[in-house]
Write a protein that holds these residues in place. Sequence first.
Motif, PDB file in Angstrom:
ATOM      1  N   THR A  25       0.801  -1.317   0.007  1.00 12.65           N
ATOM      2  CA  THR A  25      -0.065  -0.032   0.107  1.00 12.65           C
ATOM      3  C   THR A  25       0.885   1.121   0.109  1.00 12.65           C
ATOM      4  O   THR A  25       0.438   2.527   0.197  1.00 12.65           O
ATOM      5  CB  THR A  25      -0.918  -0.046   0.998  1.00 12.65           C
ATOM      6  OG1 THR A  25      -0.134  -0.232   2.467  1.00 12.65           O
ATOM      7  CG2 THR A  25      -2.000  -1.123   1.109  1.00 12.65           C
ATOM      8  N   MET A  26       2.247   1.109  -0.304  1.00 18.64           N
ATOM      9  CA  MET A  26       2.835   2.463  -0.304  1.00 18.64           C
ATOM     10  C   MET A  26       3.110   2.697  -1.783  1.00 18.64           C
ATOM     11  O   MET A  26       3.142   1.923  -2.664  1.00 18.64           O
ATOM     12  CB  MET A  26       4.204   2.095   0.234  1.00 18.64           C
ATOM     13  CG  MET A  26       4.590   1.914   1.697  1.00 18.64           C
ATOM     14  SD  MET A  26       6.303   2.103   2.412  1.00 18.64           S
ATOM     15  CE  MET A  26       7.113   0.988   1.321  1.00 18.64           C
ATOM     16  N   ARG A  69      -7.738  17.036  -1.644  1.00 20.98           N
ATOM     17  CA  ARG A  69      -7.642  17.810  -2.768  1.00 20.98           C
ATOM     18  C   ARG A  69      -7.237  17.093  -3.763  1.00 20.98           C
ATOM     19  O   ARG A  69      -6.291  16.512  -4.274  1.00 20.98           O
ATOM     20  CB  ARG A  69      -6.610  18.934  -2.575  1.00 20.98           C
ATOM     21  CG  ARG A  69      -6.549  19.888  -1.677  1.00 20.98           C
ATOM     22  CD  ARG A  69      -7.599  20.942  -1.893  1.00 20.98           C
ATOM     23  NE  ARG A  69      -7.584  22.018  -1.250  1.00 20.98           N
ATOM     24  CZ  ARG A  69      -8.459  22.348  -0.071  1.00 20.98           C
ATOM     25  NH1 ARG A  69      -9.352  21.461   0.049  1.00 20.98           N
ATOM     26  NH2 ARG A  69      -8.473  23.400   0.446  1.00 20.98           N
ATOM     27  N   GLY A  70      -8.453  16.628  -4.685  1.00 21.58           N
ATOM     28  CA  GLY A  70      -8.376  15.849  -5.898  1.00 21.58           C
ATOM     29  C   GLY A  70      -7.687  14.550  -5.564  1.00 21.58           C
ATOM     30  O   GLY A  70      -8.299  13.604  -4.713  1.00 21.58           O
ATOM     31  N   ASN A  71      -6.638  14.183  -5.993  1.00 22.31           N
ATOM     32  CA  ASN A  71      -5.880  12.844  -5.676  1.00 22.31           C
ATOM     33  C   ASN A  71      -5.053  12.666  -4.784  1.00 22.31           C
ATOM     34  O   ASN A  71      -4.219  11.774  -4.675  1.00 22.31           O
ATOM     35  CB  ASN A  71      -5.370  12.229  -7.272  1.00 22.31           C
ATOM     36  CG  ASN A  71      -6.613  11.865  -8.027  1.00 22.31           C
ATOM     37  OD1 ASN A  71      -7.579  11.426  -7.642  1.00 22.31           O
ATOM     38  ND2 ASN A  71      -6.034  12.051  -9.269  1.00 22.31           N
ATOM     39  N   TYR A  97      -0.980  11.024   1.154  1.00 20.28           N
ATOM     40  CA  TYR A  97      -1.644   9.931   0.263  1.00 20.28           C
ATOM     41  C   TYR A  97      -1.800  10.364  -1.099  1.00 20.28           C
ATOM     42  O   TYR A  97      -2.089  11.483  -1.364  1.00 20.28           O
ATOM     43  CB  TYR A  97      -2.833   9.216   0.882  1.00 20.28           C
ATOM     44  CG  TYR A  97      -2.486   8.456   1.914  1.00 20.28           C
ATOM     45  CD1 TYR A  97      -2.456   6.766   1.856  1.00 20.28           C
ATOM     46  CD2 TYR A  97      -2.627   8.949   3.287  1.00 20.28           C
ATOM     47  CE1 TYR A  97      -2.077   6.331   3.135  1.00 20.28           C
ATOM     48  CE2 TYR A  97      -2.435   8.199   4.401  1.00 20.28           C
ATOM     49  CZ  TYR A  97      -2.109   6.918   4.226  1.00 20.28           C
ATOM     50  OH  TYR A  97      -2.004   6.161   5.439  1.00 20.28           O
ATOM     51  N   VAL A  98      -1.586   9.514  -2.141  1.00 14.33           N
ATOM     52  CA  VAL A  98      -2.003   9.907  -3.530  1.00 14.33           C
ATOM     53  C   VAL A  98      -2.723   8.753  -4.148  1.00 14.33           C
ATOM     54  O   VAL A  98      -2.573   7.687  -3.700  1.00 14.33           O
ATOM     55  CB  VAL A  98      -0.694   9.813  -4.531  1.00 14.33           C
ATOM     56  CG1 VAL A  98       0.242   8.902  -4.314  1.00 14.33           C
ATOM     57  CG2 VAL A  98      -1.044  10.497  -5.681  1.00 14.33           C
ATOM     58  N   GLY A 103      -6.383   2.598  -5.702  1.00 13.58           N
ATOM     59  CA  GLY A 103      -6.714   3.047  -4.659  1.00 13.58           C
ATOM     60  C   GLY A 103      -5.518   3.888  -4.042  1.00 13.58           C
ATOM     61  O   GLY A 103      -4.704   4.415  -4.725  1.00 13.58           O
ATOM     62  N   TRP A 104      -5.692   4.303  -2.860  1.00 20.67           N
ATOM     63  CA  TRP A 104      -4.859   5.272  -2.100  1.00 20.67           C
ATOM     64  C   TRP A 104      -3.398   4.705  -1.906  1.00 20.67           C
ATOM     65  O   TRP A 104      -3.541   3.240  -1.396  1.00 20.67           O
ATOM     66  CB  TRP A 104      -5.605   5.897  -0.944  1.00 20.67           C
ATOM     67  CG  TRP A 104      -6.820   6.657  -0.936  1.00 20.67           C
ATOM     68  CD1 TRP A 104      -7.940   6.486  -0.891  1.00 20.67           C
ATOM     69  CD2 TRP A 104      -6.644   8.063  -1.442  1.00 20.67           C
ATOM     70  NE1 TRP A 104      -8.660   7.564  -1.236  1.00 20.67           N
ATOM     71  CE2 TRP A 104      -8.039   8.392  -1.470  1.00 20.67           C
ATOM     72  CE3 TRP A 104      -5.450   8.911  -1.775  1.00 20.67           C
ATOM     73  CZ2 TRP A 104      -8.177   9.835  -1.776  1.00 20.67           C
ATOM     74  CZ3 TRP A 104      -5.942  10.263  -1.942  1.00 20.67           C
ATOM     75  CH2 TRP A 104      -7.202  10.655  -2.046  1.00 20.67           C
ATOM     76  N   ARG A 105      -2.359   5.116  -2.002  1.00 23.10           N
ATOM     77  CA  ARG A 105      -1.237   4.816  -1.664  1.00 23.10           C
ATOM     78  C   ARG A 105      -0.303   5.896  -0.739  1.00 23.10           C
ATOM     79  O   ARG A 105      -0.507   7.118  -1.118  1.00 23.10           O
ATOM     80  CB  ARG A 105      -0.173   4.665  -2.954  1.00 23.10           C
ATOM     81  CG  ARG A 105      -0.836   3.724  -3.863  1.00 23.10           C
ATOM     82  CD  ARG A 105      -0.543   2.284  -3.426  1.00 23.10           C
ATOM     83  NE  ARG A 105      -1.044   1.368  -4.410  1.00 23.10           N
ATOM     84  CZ  ARG A 105      -1.963   0.313  -4.056  1.00 23.10           C
ATOM     85  NH1 ARG A 105      -2.425   0.468  -2.766  1.00 23.10           N
ATOM     86  NH2 ARG A 105      -2.564  -0.526  -4.977  1.00 23.10           N
ATOM     87  N   LEU A 106       0.449   5.394   0.225  1.00 21.01           N
ATOM     88  CA  LEU A 106       1.048   6.253   1.052  1.00 21.01           C
ATOM     89  C   LEU A 106       2.235   6.626   0.447  1.00 21.01           C
ATOM     90  O   LEU A 106       3.121   6.145  -0.091  1.00 21.01           O
ATOM     91  CB  LEU A 106       1.510   5.543   2.354  1.00 21.01           C
ATOM     92  CG  LEU A 106       2.290   6.349   3.329  1.00 21.01           C
ATOM     93  CD1 LEU A 106       1.353   7.341   3.924  1.00 21.01           C
ATOM     94  CD2 LEU A 106       2.677   5.191   4.574  1.00 21.01           C
ATOM     95  N   MET A 107       2.211   8.080   0.287  1.00 24.75           N
ATOM     96  CA  MET A 107       3.461   8.759  -0.280  1.00 24.75           C
ATOM     97  C   MET A 107       4.561   9.114   0.602  1.00 24.75           C
ATOM     98  O   MET A 107       5.747   9.268   0.469  1.00 24.75           O
ATOM     99  CB  MET A 107       3.031   9.959  -1.060  1.00 24.75           C
ATOM    100  CG  MET A 107       4.218  10.470  -2.258  1.00 24.75           C
ATOM    101  SD  MET A 107       3.201  11.215  -3.397  1.00 24.75           S
ATOM    102  CE  MET A 107       3.150  12.884  -2.737  1.00 24.75           C
TER     103      MET A 107
END
Length: 114
Positions: A25-26, A69-71, A97-98, A103-107
């Motif tokens: 999930t990163m 905000r958006g993505n 996150y992006v 799905g969402w990925r931890l940045m």
Amino acid sequence: MTDQTDLWQLEESFWLGGAETFRSTMADGAVMVFPYPAGILQGDGIADSVARAPRWRSVLMSERRINLRGNVAVLAYKAEAEREGAPIQTMLCASTYVREEGGWRLMSHQQTPA
């Protein structure tokens, strides 16, 4: 589920999950800043470090803030986390996150002792 609910659940999974949670999930090249001795970690080094460290057995996240905000989403909160046989640690945390395909990925993530 809403984006906010999904993001907070994902954030908790990073605290309580193992190295595979991080790997799956990163975002590519994610950066994390932990208190000493871990320090600044990036990419595969994060999951490798998590695999060697004792995992948290509980976490309470309070004073939650989110900016979506958006993505891109930024989460900020106070964490009180506990490892087996150790006192509760209190930290101020921020995660970015992006939203990518799937799905969402931890940045990025930072923990500052409180």
